[in-house]
Structure formats: structure tokens, C-alpha cells
Design a protein around this motif. Sequence first.
Motif, PDB file in Angstrom:
ATOM      1  N   LYS A 224      13.552  -8.243   5.241  1.00 45.04           N
ATOM      2  CA  LYS A 224      12.334  -8.575   4.491  1.00 45.04           C
ATOM      3  C   LYS A 224      11.930  -7.422   3.584  1.00 45.04           C
ATOM      4  CE  LYS A 224      10.448 -11.663   8.003  1.00 45.04           C
ATOM      5  NZ  LYS A 224       9.408 -11.810   9.047  1.00 45.04           N
ATOM      6  N   PHE A 225      11.989  -6.202   4.118  1.00 42.06           N
ATOM      7  CA  PHE A 225      11.651  -5.023   3.325  1.00 42.06           C
ATOM      8  C   PHE A 225      12.579  -4.924   2.117  1.00 42.06           C
ATOM      9  CE2 PHE A 225      12.062  -0.550   2.214  1.00 42.06           C
ATOM     10  CZ  PHE A 225      10.740  -0.151   2.138  1.00 42.06           C
ATOM     11  N   TYR A 226      13.866  -5.080   2.354  1.00 44.17           N
ATOM     12  CA  TYR A 226      14.842  -5.042   1.274  1.00 44.17           C
ATOM     13  C   TYR A 226      14.524  -6.114   0.226  1.00 44.17           C
ATOM     14  CZ  TYR A 226      19.224  -5.613  -1.251  1.00 44.17           C
ATOM     15  OH  TYR A 226      20.162  -5.741  -2.234  1.00 44.17           O
ATOM     16  N   GLY A 227      14.182  -7.309   0.682  1.00 44.41           N
ATOM     17  CA  GLY A 227      13.817  -8.385  -0.238  1.00 44.41           C
ATOM     18  C   GLY A 227      12.610  -8.036  -1.077  1.00 44.41           C
ATOM     19  N   LYS A 228      11.613  -7.396  -0.471  1.00 45.31           N
ATOM     20  CA  LYS A 228      10.422  -6.979  -1.229  1.00 45.31           C
ATOM     21  C   LYS A 228      10.786  -5.937  -2.271  1.00 45.31           C
ATOM     22  CE  LYS A 228       6.729  -7.907   2.052  1.00 45.31           C
ATOM     23  NZ  LYS A 228       5.317  -7.877   1.672  1.00 45.31           N
ATOM     24  N   VAL A 229      11.642  -5.004  -1.891  1.00 45.42           N
ATOM     25  CA  VAL A 229      12.076  -3.982  -2.850  1.00 45.42           C
ATOM     26  C   VAL A 229      12.800  -4.654  -4.002  1.00 45.42           C
ATOM     27  CG1 VAL A 229      13.604  -1.994  -3.217  1.00 45.42           C
ATOM     28  CG2 VAL A 229      12.181  -2.104  -1.160  1.00 45.42           C
ATOM     29  N   GLN A 230      13.703  -5.562  -3.707  1.00 51.26           N
ATOM     30  CA  GLN A 230      14.465  -6.247  -4.750  1.00 51.26           C
ATOM     31  C   GLN A 230      13.564  -7.038  -5.679  1.00 51.26           C
ATOM     32  OE1 GLN A 230      18.101  -6.197  -5.424  1.00 51.26           O
ATOM     33  NE2 GLN A 230      17.170  -4.350  -4.624  1.00 51.26           N
ATOM     34  N   HIS A 231      12.552  -7.668  -5.118  1.00 45.57           N
ATOM     35  CA  HIS A 231      11.660  -8.510  -5.909  1.00 45.57           C
ATOM     36  C   HIS A 231      10.730  -7.681  -6.799  1.00 45.57           C
ATOM     37  CE1 HIS A 231       9.251 -11.963  -6.998  1.00 45.57           C
ATOM     38  NE2 HIS A 231       8.164 -11.308  -6.617  1.00 45.57           N
ATOM     39  N   THR A 232      10.214  -6.570  -6.277  1.00 44.84           N
ATOM     40  CA  THR A 232       9.188  -5.816  -7.001  1.00 44.84           C
ATOM     41  C   THR A 232       9.697  -4.538  -7.648  1.00 44.84           C
ATOM     42  OG1 THR A 232       8.516  -4.690  -4.974  1.00 44.84           O
ATOM     43  CG2 THR A 232       7.322  -6.708  -5.551  1.00 44.84           C
ATOM     44  N   LEU A 233      10.766  -3.963  -7.107  1.00 46.60           N
ATOM     45  CA  LEU A 233      11.304  -2.694  -7.608  1.00 46.60           C
ATOM     46  C   LEU A 233      12.837  -2.795  -7.703  1.00 46.60           C
ATOM     47  CD1 LEU A 233       9.204  -0.428  -5.216  1.00 46.60           C
ATOM     48  CD2 LEU A 233       8.764  -0.759  -7.662  1.00 46.60           C
ATOM     49  N   PRO A 234      13.338  -3.660  -8.561  1.00 45.66           N
ATOM     50  CA  PRO A 234      14.773  -3.951  -8.565  1.00 45.66           C
ATOM     51  C   PRO A 234      15.681  -2.771  -8.888  1.00 45.66           C
ATOM     52  CG  PRO A 234      13.705  -4.934 -10.473  1.00 45.66           C
ATOM     53  CD  PRO A 234      12.616  -4.420  -9.586  1.00 45.66           C
ATOM     54  N   ASN A 235      15.148  -1.712  -9.465  1.00 44.57           N
ATOM     55  CA  ASN A 235      15.979  -0.547  -9.777  1.00 44.57           C
ATOM     56  C   ASN A 235      15.862   0.561  -8.739  1.00 44.57           C
ATOM     57  OD1 ASN A 235      17.009  -1.645 -12.207  1.00 44.57           O
ATOM     58  ND2 ASN A 235      15.044  -1.197 -13.174  1.00 44.57           N
ATOM     59  N   THR A 236      15.180   0.278  -7.654  1.00 41.08           N
ATOM     60  CA  THR A 236      14.984   1.262  -6.600  1.00 41.08           C
ATOM     61  C   THR A 236      16.115   1.173  -5.586  1.00 41.08           C
ATOM     62  OG1 THR A 236      12.598   1.252  -6.859  1.00 41.08           O
ATOM     63  CG2 THR A 236      13.436   1.973  -4.731  1.00 41.08           C
ATOM     64  N   ARG A 237      16.579   2.311  -5.182  1.00 40.93           N
ATOM     65  CA  ARG A 237      17.654   2.422  -4.206  1.00 40.93           C
ATOM     66  C   ARG A 237      17.054   2.743  -2.841  1.00 40.93           C
ATOM     67  NH1 ARG A 237      23.268   4.200  -5.990  1.00 40.93           N
ATOM     68  NH2 ARG A 237      24.284   4.473  -4.006  1.00 40.93           N
ATOM     69  N   ILE A 238      17.724   2.329  -1.775  1.00 43.39           N
ATOM     70  CA  ILE A 238      17.256   2.572  -0.406  1.00 43.39           C
ATOM     71  C   ILE A 238      18.290   3.396   0.338  1.00 43.39           C
ATOM     72  CG2 ILE A 238      16.618   1.529   1.804  1.00 43.39           C
ATOM     73  CD1 ILE A 238      15.800  -0.996   0.226  1.00 43.39           C
TER      74      ILE A 238
ATOM     75  N   LYS B  55       0.822  -1.221   0.000  1.00 42.72           N
ATOM     76  CA  LYS B  55       0.000   0.000   0.000  1.00 42.72           C
ATOM     77  C   LYS B  55       0.853   1.267   0.000  1.00 42.72           C
ATOM     78  CE  LYS B  55      -3.962  -1.775   2.580  1.00 42.72           C
ATOM     79  NZ  LYS B  55      -4.721  -1.640   3.840  1.00 42.72           N
ATOM     80  N   LEU B  56       1.921   1.265   0.785  1.00 38.77           N
ATOM     81  CA  LEU B  56       2.681   2.496   1.014  1.00 38.77           C
ATOM     82  C   LEU B  56       3.831   2.729   0.035  1.00 38.77           C
ATOM     83  CD1 LEU B  56       2.928   2.425   4.916  1.00 38.77           C
ATOM     84  CD2 LEU B  56       1.331   3.709   3.485  1.00 38.77           C
ATOM     85  N   VAL B  57       4.313   1.674  -0.592  1.00 46.01           N
ATOM     86  CA  VAL B  57       5.482   1.820  -1.457  1.00 46.01           C
ATOM     87  C   VAL B  57       5.180   1.434  -2.899  1.00 46.01           C
ATOM     88  CG1 VAL B  57       7.866   1.053  -1.861  1.00 46.01           C
ATOM     89  CG2 VAL B  57       7.050   1.378   0.487  1.00 46.01           C
ATOM     90  N   LEU B  58       4.694   0.248  -3.099  1.00 45.73           N
ATOM     91  CA  LEU B  58       4.574  -0.319  -4.444  1.00 45.73           C
ATOM     92  C   LEU B  58       3.811   0.553  -5.446  1.00 45.73           C
ATOM     93  CD1 LEU B  58       5.650  -2.712  -5.935  1.00 45.73           C
ATOM     94  CD2 LEU B  58       3.653  -4.014  -5.235  1.00 45.73           C
ATOM     95  N   PRO B  59       2.653   1.128  -5.091  1.00 46.95           N
ATOM     96  CA  PRO B  59       1.928   1.921  -6.088  1.00 46.95           C
ATOM     97  C   PRO B  59       2.696   3.137  -6.608  1.00 46.95           C
ATOM     98  CG  PRO B  59       0.524   1.456  -4.196  1.00 46.95           C
ATOM     99  CD  PRO B  59       1.914   1.026  -3.837  1.00 46.95           C
ATOM    100  N   PHE B  60       3.646   3.618  -5.832  1.00 45.81           N
ATOM    101  CA  PHE B  60       4.377   4.832  -6.206  1.00 45.81           C
ATOM    102  C   PHE B  60       5.627   4.551  -7.032  1.00 45.81           C
ATOM    103  CE2 PHE B  60       1.763   5.702  -2.610  1.00 45.81           C
ATOM    104  CZ  PHE B  60       1.179   6.914  -2.941  1.00 45.81           C
ATOM    105  N   ARG B  61       6.065   3.298  -7.027  1.00 47.25           N
ATOM    106  CA  ARG B  61       7.220   2.870  -7.805  1.00 47.25           C
ATOM    107  C   ARG B  61       8.377   3.869  -7.690  1.00 47.25           C
ATOM    108  NH1 ARG B  61       5.893  -1.609  -9.716  1.00 47.25           N
ATOM    109  NH2 ARG B  61       7.654  -1.852 -11.089  1.00 47.25           N
ATOM    110  N   PRO B  62       8.815   4.136  -6.469  1.00 42.85           N
ATOM    111  CA  PRO B  62       9.853   5.156  -6.267  1.00 42.85           C
ATOM    112  C   PRO B  62      11.214   4.724  -6.778  1.00 42.85           C
ATOM    113  CG  PRO B  62       9.478   3.958  -4.236  1.00 42.85           C
ATOM    114  CD  PRO B  62       8.438   3.475  -5.217  1.00 42.85           C
TER     115      PRO B  62
END
Length: 183
Positions: free
Chosen positions: A70-84, A32-39
Motif C-alpha cells: 500500500k505504501f509503495y502504491g501511494k508513493v507511485q501514485h503521488t510521487l512517481p519519481n521517488t525511489r524507495i 503527513k510524514l512523506v507527501l509534504p516533503f516530496r522526497p
Amino acid sequence: WEKMEPMFLPFKVYNHGFGGAQSRHVVEQFEKLVLPFRPKLIVYYCGVNDVNFGDATGQGPETAMENFKKFYGKVQHTLPNTRILYVSCIYSPIQYARNKVAGCVEINREIRKFIDEVNSGANDSMKDSAATRIIDFLDLNGNLDLVNDRTMYKFDLLHYNQKGYEKVLTVFKPKVAEVWSKL
């Protein structure tokens, strides 16, 4: 953080922080908070409440660390070009008074270690196939001496007031600009 959006111009900022959040809530609300925005960049600040409320909720430094993975894993899986950009847990006056700083120190140390492993490629199980993911770390405790200036905090001595946020911004915004320039 009130009035965050204008303070970070020219960057477009979505403040999705919510009061009382523990790291498990950030993982649970990722879709809800991250994925729709594709940051392109996620600034992650969480873990303090795992320590502050740990006695009541069973959370603590270990769960904060596992949930960041886990959060990092979700980012990698769904937004692989996103930096943290991971922002360190702060050491506030109330945490010293309640003997909670050691938990924050542990979270920061272990997260920094994990970030170093990811960035060096040592943790291949957490990397995507492109193997180029990088996480940055911003240590507010090492860059600012806010804990000794109570005028930087709201009445609770945990949250910054406007003056505190303005001081934090002096190291925070340049770090965001630095990371953004690498995108």
C-alpha cells in the motif's frame, strides 16, 4: 535513531520514524510524514513492530507485507519519481529470546520477492505508466553481525545504542549514497 541528521551528511535527512509504529501507521500517516516533503528517496524501515506486538494488535508478517505494498502504491501514485530503499527488519537479541525472528525472516523474504517482481516488471499492476520504478533492499542482517554483540544495543536489546548505529552506518550510508547516485 538519535542524531541521524549529522551522521548522514551531506544528505539532507528527515527522520520521521516514531516509536512503536507498525506498518499500518506508516500508511495512515503518509500524507503527513512523506507527501509534504516530496522526497527523491524514501528509506523505509518498518515491520518489526508488526511482529513484536502482533499478538496484541492482530498485525504480523502478512499485514506488514500488505502495508508495504500500500505504501509503495501511494508513493507511485503521488510521487512517481521517488525511489524507495527498504531496510530489512533486524534480528535483535530480544527477538531471538521471544521467538520472533521467524516473523522478521518472513517479512524480509516476502518484501525482497515483491521488490524483485517490481524491479523486473513482473508486477505490472503495481507499476506506474512510466514503468521505471525501482525499489532497493538493504539487508542489515546479512551485512552485519550485531545480534551476537549485546554491547551494540540499548538495555531493551531491541534498539541500537550509539555504538550500534555507528556500526550500522558503515553499510547503511554507502547504500544510501549508491541509491542516491541513481536518482
